[in-house]
Design an enzyme around this catalytic site. Structure first.
Site, PDB file in Angstrom:
ATOM      1  N   ASP A 193    -121.358  -1.568  10.732  1.00  0.00           N
ATOM      2  CA  ASP A 193    -120.777  -1.033   9.692  1.00  0.00           C
ATOM      3  C   ASP A 193    -119.866  -0.055  10.020  1.00  0.00           C
ATOM      4  O   ASP A 193    -119.902   0.670  11.080  1.00  0.00           O
ATOM      5  CB  ASP A 193    -121.723  -0.395   8.690  1.00  0.00           C
ATOM      6  N   GLY A 241    -113.767  -0.504   8.529  1.00  0.00           N
ATOM      7  CA  GLY A 241    -112.853   0.125   7.753  1.00  0.00           C
ATOM      8  C   GLY A 241    -112.500   1.441   7.740  1.00  0.00           C
ATOM      9  O   GLY A 241    -111.450   1.677   7.821  1.00  0.00           O
ATOM     10  N   ARG A 242    -113.681   2.309   7.885  1.00  0.00           N
ATOM     11  CA  ARG A 242    -113.271   3.591   8.178  1.00  0.00           C
ATOM     12  C   ARG A 242    -112.712   4.208   9.367  1.00  0.00           C
ATOM     13  O   ARG A 242    -111.679   4.846   9.646  1.00  0.00           O
ATOM     14  CB  ARG A 242    -114.477   4.468   8.107  1.00  0.00           C
ATOM     15  N   ARG A 302    -107.381  -2.203   7.186  1.00  0.00           N
ATOM     16  CA  ARG A 302    -108.873  -2.516   7.538  1.00  0.00           C
ATOM     17  C   ARG A 302    -109.037  -3.477   8.363  1.00  0.00           C
ATOM     18  O   ARG A 302    -109.884  -3.619   9.309  1.00  0.00           O
ATOM     19  CB  ARG A 302    -109.509  -2.619   6.254  1.00  0.00           C
ATOM     20  N   HIS A 339    -111.819  -4.519  11.635  1.00  0.00           N
ATOM     21  CA  HIS A 339    -112.550  -5.772  12.028  1.00  0.00           C
ATOM     22  C   HIS A 339    -112.175  -6.151  13.397  1.00  0.00           C
ATOM     23  O   HIS A 339    -113.092  -6.719  14.242  1.00  0.00           O
ATOM     24  CB  HIS A 339    -112.364  -6.873  11.088  1.00  0.00           C
ATOM     25  N   ARG A 355    -114.574  -8.753  -1.480  1.00  0.00           N
ATOM     26  CA  ARG A 355    -113.589  -7.826  -1.130  1.00  0.00           C
ATOM     27  C   ARG A 355    -112.166  -8.504  -1.321  1.00  0.00           C
ATOM     28  O   ARG A 355    -112.185  -9.637  -1.546  1.00  0.00           O
ATOM     29  CB  ARG A 355    -113.932  -7.866   0.500  1.00  0.00           C
ATOM     30  N   LEU A 363    -129.777 -15.437  25.982  1.00  0.00           N
ATOM     31  CA  LEU A 363    -129.954 -14.681  24.988  1.00  0.00           C
ATOM     32  C   LEU A 363    -129.590 -15.715  23.634  1.00  0.00           C
ATOM     33  O   LEU A 363    -128.502 -16.437  23.453  1.00  0.00           O
ATOM     34  CB  LEU A 363    -128.670 -13.516  24.947  1.00  0.00           C
ATOM     35  N   ARG A 372    -129.392   2.417   4.729  1.00  0.00           N
ATOM     36  CA  ARG A 372    -129.914   1.318   3.785  1.00  0.00           C
ATOM     37  C   ARG A 372    -129.961  -0.257   4.451  1.00  0.00           C
ATOM     38  O   ARG A 372    -129.330  -0.134   5.521  1.00  0.00           O
ATOM     39  CB  ARG A 372    -128.980   1.222   2.499  1.00  0.00           C
ATOM     40  N   LEU A 373    -130.691  -1.112   3.595  1.00  0.00           N
ATOM     41  CA  LEU A 373    -130.772  -2.258   4.372  1.00  0.00           C
ATOM     42  C   LEU A 373    -129.809  -3.293   3.903  1.00  0.00           C
ATOM     43  O   LEU A 373    -129.531  -4.297   4.747  1.00  0.00           O
ATOM     44  CB  LEU A 373    -132.073  -3.068   4.173  1.00  0.00           C
TER      45      LEU A 373
HETATM   46  C1  FPP Z   1    -118.539  -3.661   7.964  1.00  0.00           C
HETATM   47  O1  FPP Z   1    -117.515  -2.836   7.953  1.00  0.00           O
HETATM   48  C2  FPP Z   1    -118.018  -5.089   8.862  1.00  0.00           C
HETATM   49  C3  FPP Z   1    -117.997  -6.080   8.270  1.00  0.00           C
HETATM   50  C4  FPP Z   1    -118.234  -6.302   6.813  1.00  0.00           C
HETATM   51  C5  FPP Z   1    -117.456  -7.130   9.017  1.00  0.00           C
HETATM   52  C6  FPP Z   1    -118.257  -7.431  10.271  1.00  0.00           C
HETATM   53  C7  FPP Z   1    -117.196  -8.202  10.983  1.00  0.00           C
HETATM   54  C8  FPP Z   1    -116.760  -8.208  12.261  1.00  0.00           C
HETATM   55  C9  FPP Z   1    -117.124  -7.232  13.183  1.00  0.00           C
HETATM   56  C10 FPP Z   1    -115.917  -9.239  12.949  1.00  0.00           C
HETATM   57  C11 FPP Z   1    -116.127 -10.654  13.053  1.00  0.00           C
HETATM   58  C12 FPP Z   1    -117.348 -10.688  13.928  1.00  0.00           C
HETATM   59  C13 FPP Z   1    -117.745 -11.675  14.766  1.00  0.00           C
HETATM   60  C14 FPP Z   1    -118.884 -11.747  15.303  1.00  0.00           C
HETATM   61  C15 FPP Z   1    -116.641 -12.753  15.076  1.00  0.00           C
HETATM   62  P1  FPP Z   1    -116.953  -2.200   6.626  1.00  0.00           P
HETATM   63  O2  FPP Z   1    -115.499  -3.003   6.606  1.00  0.00           O
HETATM   64  O3  FPP Z   1    -117.876  -2.292   5.645  1.00  0.00           O
HETATM   65  O4  FPP Z   1    -116.513  -0.621   7.320  1.00  0.00           O
HETATM   66  P2  FPP Z   1    -116.177   0.464   6.038  1.00  0.00           P
HETATM   67  O5  FPP Z   1    -117.915   0.590   5.533  1.00  0.00           O
HETATM   68  O6  FPP Z   1    -116.014   1.487   6.987  1.00  0.00           O
HETATM   69  O7  FPP Z   1    -115.509   0.112   5.173  1.00  0.00           O
END
Ligand code: FPP
Length: 257
Positions: free
Chosen positions: A32, A35-36, A45, A49, A83, A143, A206-207
């Site tokens: 998580d 985005g931040r 954002r 990623h 989103r 792994l 949270r989960l």
């Molecule tokens: C949560 O951060 C992150 C996601 C919903 C996406 C996770 C995806 C990746 C790391 C890229 C793809 C991964 C692989 C394995 C190819 P958020 O956007 O909710 O952040 P925020 O809470 O700060 O808005």
């Protein structure tokens, strides 16, 4: 370079892990804060990623070095479809690029890729690349890298309930024989041990509908670090923290009995 062998800045951490108490067999991560991370830099954002993928590479390498058996990454939840379209396609594009580009490295590192979630609900080209990577790494014995994609813990449990009900109707299973191992065998994570350690980045506690059945006795580790900033040393520190804990599974400590 892919899945880079970036040295941990503190090599002593890995040595301590490997010479300490048992390492977690299965680590799950809620990645998580992408985005931040981007917003704090005035970036879109999607840049967060992309930076998140680099963190994934470091952590996969670290998990393999620490002899973790399975690493489950919450990559895309069922709720993430809500989103903005542009953000969804950027994540899907990253998934596509990563599964294609990292194949060689996964082979070299003996990593077996699997996925948990409703994979058939992913866009066709993304799904194809993912399935190809899963097939091509299926004989690897190191792994297990499990990507939770289009995943919902509640949906997974409901899916297992339906499978169990069908088995009962087909007289393959008696109602009185439905115990925890039987039920767990109908979950998509069948074959993986339950996570010993769940890491969540960015401080949220949270989960979020992640591995609801499997995390009953999982140790939780929350860090304020945003996912793109989470590196090998952070992963090793989370494992060291886990190794310092006493897992009682509802019982009392042997020292108190
Ligand atoms: C949560 O951060 C992150 C996601 C919903 C996406 C996770 C995806 C990746 C790391 C890229 C793809 C991964 C692989 C394995 C190819 P958020 O956007 O909710 O952040 P925020 O809470 O700060 O808005």
């Amino acid at each position: 370079m892919i899945l880079p062998d970036t040295p941990a800045t503190d090599d002593g951490l890995l040595t301590r892990i490997l010479s300490g108490p048992p390492i977690p067999r299965h680590v799950a991560i809620i990645m998580d804060g992408n985005g931040r991370w981007a917003e704090r830099r005035g970036l879109p954002r999607t840049a967060g990623h992309r930076a998140g993928v680099t963190a994934v590479k470091h952590v996969v390498t670290a998990a393999a070095q620490a002899n973790v058996e399975a690493l489950t990454l919450f990559t895309f939840s069922v709720d993430n479809w809500g989103r903005p379209k542009r953000e969804i396609s950027a994540i899907m594009q990253l998934l596509y690029e990563t599964t294609k580009n990292e194949l060689r490295e996964m082979a070299d590192k003996n990593i077996r890729l699997i996925a948990t979630g409703d994979i058939e609900g992913l866009p066709l080209t993304r799904r194809r690349a993912l399935k190809e990577a899963i097939r091509k790494t299926s004989d690897n014995t190191g792994l297990v890298l499990n990507l939770a994609l289009n995943y919902s813990g509640r949906a997974e449990i409901l899916h297992a309930v339906r499978r169990v009900a069908r088995a009962v109707l087909a007289r393959e299973l008696r109602i009185d024989d439905i115990d925890e191992p039987t039920f767990a065998a109908h979950l998509q994570t069948n074959g993986l041990p339950d996570p010993d350690l769940l890491i969540r980045t960015s401080g949220e506690q949270r989960l979020s509908n992640f591995l609801l059945w499997q995390t009953s006795y999982t140790e939780l580790y929350v860090t304020d670090t945003l996912w793109p900033d989470f590196g090998k040393d952070d992963f090793f520190r989370a494992i060291l923290d886990y190794q310092s804990r006493e897992r009682r599974f509802g019982r009392v400590s042997p020292s108190r009995s």
